[in-house]
Design an enzyme around this catalytic site. Structure first.
Site, PDB file in Angstrom:
ATOM      1  N   THR A   1       0.850  -1.190   0.000  1.00  0.00           N
ATOM      2  CA  THR A   1       0.000   0.000   0.000  1.00  0.00           C
ATOM      3  C   THR A   1       0.886   1.241   0.000  1.00  0.00           C
ATOM      4  O   THR A   1       2.050   1.199   0.401  1.00  0.00           O
ATOM      5  CB  THR A   1      -0.921   0.061   1.234  1.00  0.00           C
TER       6      THR A   1
ATOM      7  N   SER B   1       6.757  -0.945   7.225  1.00  0.00           N
ATOM      8  CA  SER B   1       6.284  -0.543   5.901  1.00  0.00           C
ATOM      9  C   SER B   1       5.032   0.306   6.071  1.00  0.00           C
ATOM     10  O   SER B   1       4.437   0.377   7.152  1.00  0.00           O
ATOM     11  CB  SER B   1       5.968  -1.772   5.047  1.00  0.00           C
ATOM     12  N   HIS B   2       4.610   0.936   4.992  1.00  0.00           N
ATOM     13  CA  HIS B   2       3.427   1.801   5.060  1.00  0.00           C
ATOM     14  C   HIS B   2       2.212   1.033   5.572  1.00  0.00           C
ATOM     15  O   HIS B   2       1.487   1.511   6.453  1.00  0.00           O
ATOM     16  CB  HIS B   2       3.125   2.397   3.681  1.00  0.00           C
ATOM     17  N   ALA B   3       1.975  -0.166   5.036  1.00  0.00           N
ATOM     18  CA  ALA B   3       0.791  -0.930   5.431  1.00  0.00           C
ATOM     19  C   ALA B   3       0.817  -1.264   6.921  1.00  0.00           C
ATOM     20  O   ALA B   3      -0.201  -1.157   7.613  1.00  0.00           O
ATOM     21  CB  ALA B   3       0.702  -2.215   4.606  1.00  0.00           C
TER      22      ALA B   3
ATOM     23  N   VAL C   1       0.336   2.092   9.107  1.00  0.00           N
ATOM     24  CA  VAL C   1      -1.011   2.658   9.050  1.00  0.00           C
ATOM     25  C   VAL C   1      -2.029   1.719   9.692  1.00  0.00           C
ATOM     26  O   VAL C   1      -2.988   2.168  10.330  1.00  0.00           O
ATOM     27  CB  VAL C   1      -1.391   3.000   7.601  1.00  0.00           C
TER      28      VAL C   1
END
Length: 544
Positions: free
Chosen positions: A477, A500-502, A505
């Site tokens: 993502t 990581s972004h996923a 978040v």
């Protein structure tokens, strides 16, 4: 096969490269096929920018080299060639003093370097220029790309060292075996991605409070919403607010790292879809965010209670406070650099494309994205029709988008150093699928367990598949995907580690998540029922 130019040979992966280095396709940040012009800017910028940045930071790495193959960007990691223990000590001594000022370093760069250059690009779009002047401006942008990625790594890399220092101190003082639990003490930190989502939610609240607006959003396809809004007084007032939102937050696109994709400010349909997604369920951003902050504070108190009194505990408290101040850095740098640089560049390059349309070089402005950098400079110097080249490259790009490319090229090094930073961001586990017991594993990125219906999302074009409570399954993502986290019940990715972004978040939205599985989009299909165990990093598939 068309003979490659010297510039193209420099950026395209060849057999000699494969023999000399080990290349990994970065499916965390660059999972998609890229255009020739974007590759032309990104590859030298990453290769040369990291070389300068890593030397300035005295990193135990020499540089990241990047090359193009089948439309994908592959990366080789080159270690420092000197005495490694001495280099690591030198690096730690250099970055330690940066821990308290990480966010300020980013904002100083934004104020004094990035924003002035972006304003210059904007100005170029409205100025009359000759082709030769356009050529010089393209060369300015090319040079800035390298400087931007040098700054990118000089800004973000100290955060990784800060994370590792925090993990080490947490483990030593609590005797807890899982150091990654410390990141539960760092959720609920406002950043540009959450800020964007909050403003989108506010627009959705405005829609919910108006029967006229809600009727338009629920009664018409996304593509017709703007025209329908423009026919109503309330709708026109809403559009004024939407444009104000886009002026601040509209410089991003579905893949971020690309010139081809329309930005939000060009085409607000992506934003309108996200507002519609917020309408699907009762959701209060402010309330949810306050609860996450409260949970973080409770977790911190629990953590501190496990630590013995003394200098170590005080050092942890200080490191944690600095981390809180800097924790938005990952999303913030993406907003100002990773997303905004290609978005601003795209809009400027489209203006160059318009000039080449007028000069009968290309048929449409965005055709220039299918030229390599040196080819673009050539046609700006000596205009000549390149329609055949453009058509061939478009076909190649479509073929590349459909290709299943090798995850690596070359021979892995015999001794792979244990690098927790790379694992936290990229995820380096090998696939682990148990067909008999119907489960596979990854990284436990966000705690909790959830059972729901799978929706495999390949890109933003699939966002409309998502219904409230679905399990989002995807390769990776990026920030434009974040609105989905308020709708789905769980998230599973092929790529990435817990930072990581996923992963980051998912923790912010308290959505159970397993990342870095390598196999989720291959094993699962739309409609499958799965149980996502975000606490243990396991996904159970098959009938529940």
């Amino acid at each position: 096969m068309t003979q490659l130019t010297e510039f193209q040979r420099e950026i395209i992966l060849n057999e000699e490269d494969k023999q000399n280095y080990f290349w990994v396709q970065d499916d965390v940040h660059l999972a998609h096929a890229v255009s020739p012009l974007f590759a032309s800017f990104q590859i030298p910028a990453m290769t040369n920018g990291t070389k300068t940045a890593f030397e300035n930071l005295k990193m135990p790495l020499r540089q990241f080299m990047m090359k193009l193959a089948d439309g994908r960007l592959y990366q080789a990691t080159l270690p420092h060639e000197g005495d490694m223990p001495s280099r690591i000590r030198e690096h730690q001594e250099l970055v330690g003093p940066l821990f308290p000022i990480q966010k300020q370093r980013l904002m100083d760069s934004v104020e004094h370097i990035f924003s002035p250059f972006y304003r210059q690009l904007d100005a170029y779009r409205s100025q009359t220029a000759t082709l030769d002047e356009a050529k010089q401006r393209v060369k300015e942008l090319f040079a800035f790309y390298e400087k931007a990625w040098q700054l990118h790594f000089e800004i973000v890399m100290p955060r990784s060292g800060h994370s590792m220092a925090l993990e080490e101190l947490y483990t030593r003082l609590t005797n807890e075996p899982d150091a990654t639990a410390v990141y539960e003490c760092l959720s609920g930190v406002m950043n540009k991605t959450l800020e964007t989502d909050r403003e989108l939610w506010k627009l959705a609240v405005q829609v919910k409070q108006s029967a006229v607006l809600e009727g338009i959003f629920t009664g018409f396809p996304t593509e017709e919403i703007v025209s329908q809004l423009d026919q109503q007084e309330e709708g026109r007032a809403f559009l004024t607010g939407l444009r104000a939102f886009l002026d601040v937050y509209g410089y991003r696109s579905p893949n971020s790292h690309e010139f081809l994709d329309e930005t939000w400010i060009e085409n607000p349909n992506q934003v309108l879809y996200m507002i519609s997604a917020y309408l699907q369920k009762e959701y209060d951003f402010e309330k949810e965010y306050a609860q996450i902050v409260q949970k973080r504070e409770e977790k911190l108190l629990e953590t501190l209670a496990k630590m013995p009194e003394g200098e170590g505990k005080q050092a942890f408290i200080q490191l944690h406070q600095w981390a809180l101040e800097a924790w938005g850095l990952d999303e913030d740098h993406h907003f100002y650099i990773d997303a905004m640089l290609p978005a601003k560049s795209r809009l400027f390059l489209l203006r160059v494309g318009e000039m080449l349309v007028d000069a009968n070089v290309v048929e449409a402005p965005n055709d220039i994205f299918f030229l390599y950098y040196d080819e673009l400079l050539d046609v700006l110097s000596e205009p000549a029709l390149v329609s055949q080249t453009i058509e061939r490259r478009k076909q190649e790009h479509e073929q590349n988008k459909q290709k299943s490319v090798p995850p690596v090229y070359g021979t892995p090094p015999e001794e792979v150093p244990d690098d927790p930073i790379l694992e936290r961001v990229f995820g380096i586990k090998t696939p682990d699928v148990n067909e008999q017991e119907k489960h596979f594993s990854g990284y436990a990125a966000s705690q909790g367990q959830y059972t729901g219906v799978v929706k495999v999302v390949r890109g933003p074009e699939d966002f409309s598949k998502i219904q409230t409570g679905d399990v989002l399954v995807c390769k990776t993502t990026t920030p434009p995907w974040t609105v989905l986290f308020s709708v789905v019940g769980a998230v599973v990715t092929d790529a990435g580690g817990i930072l990581s972004h996923a992963g980051t978040v998912a923790r912010e939205y308290r959505v159970p998540s397993v990342v870095g599985t390598k196999v989720a989009t291959s094993v699962l299909r739309d409609g499958d029922i799965v149980t996502v165990d975000g606490t243990n990093g396991v996904v159970h598939f098959g009938k529940q």
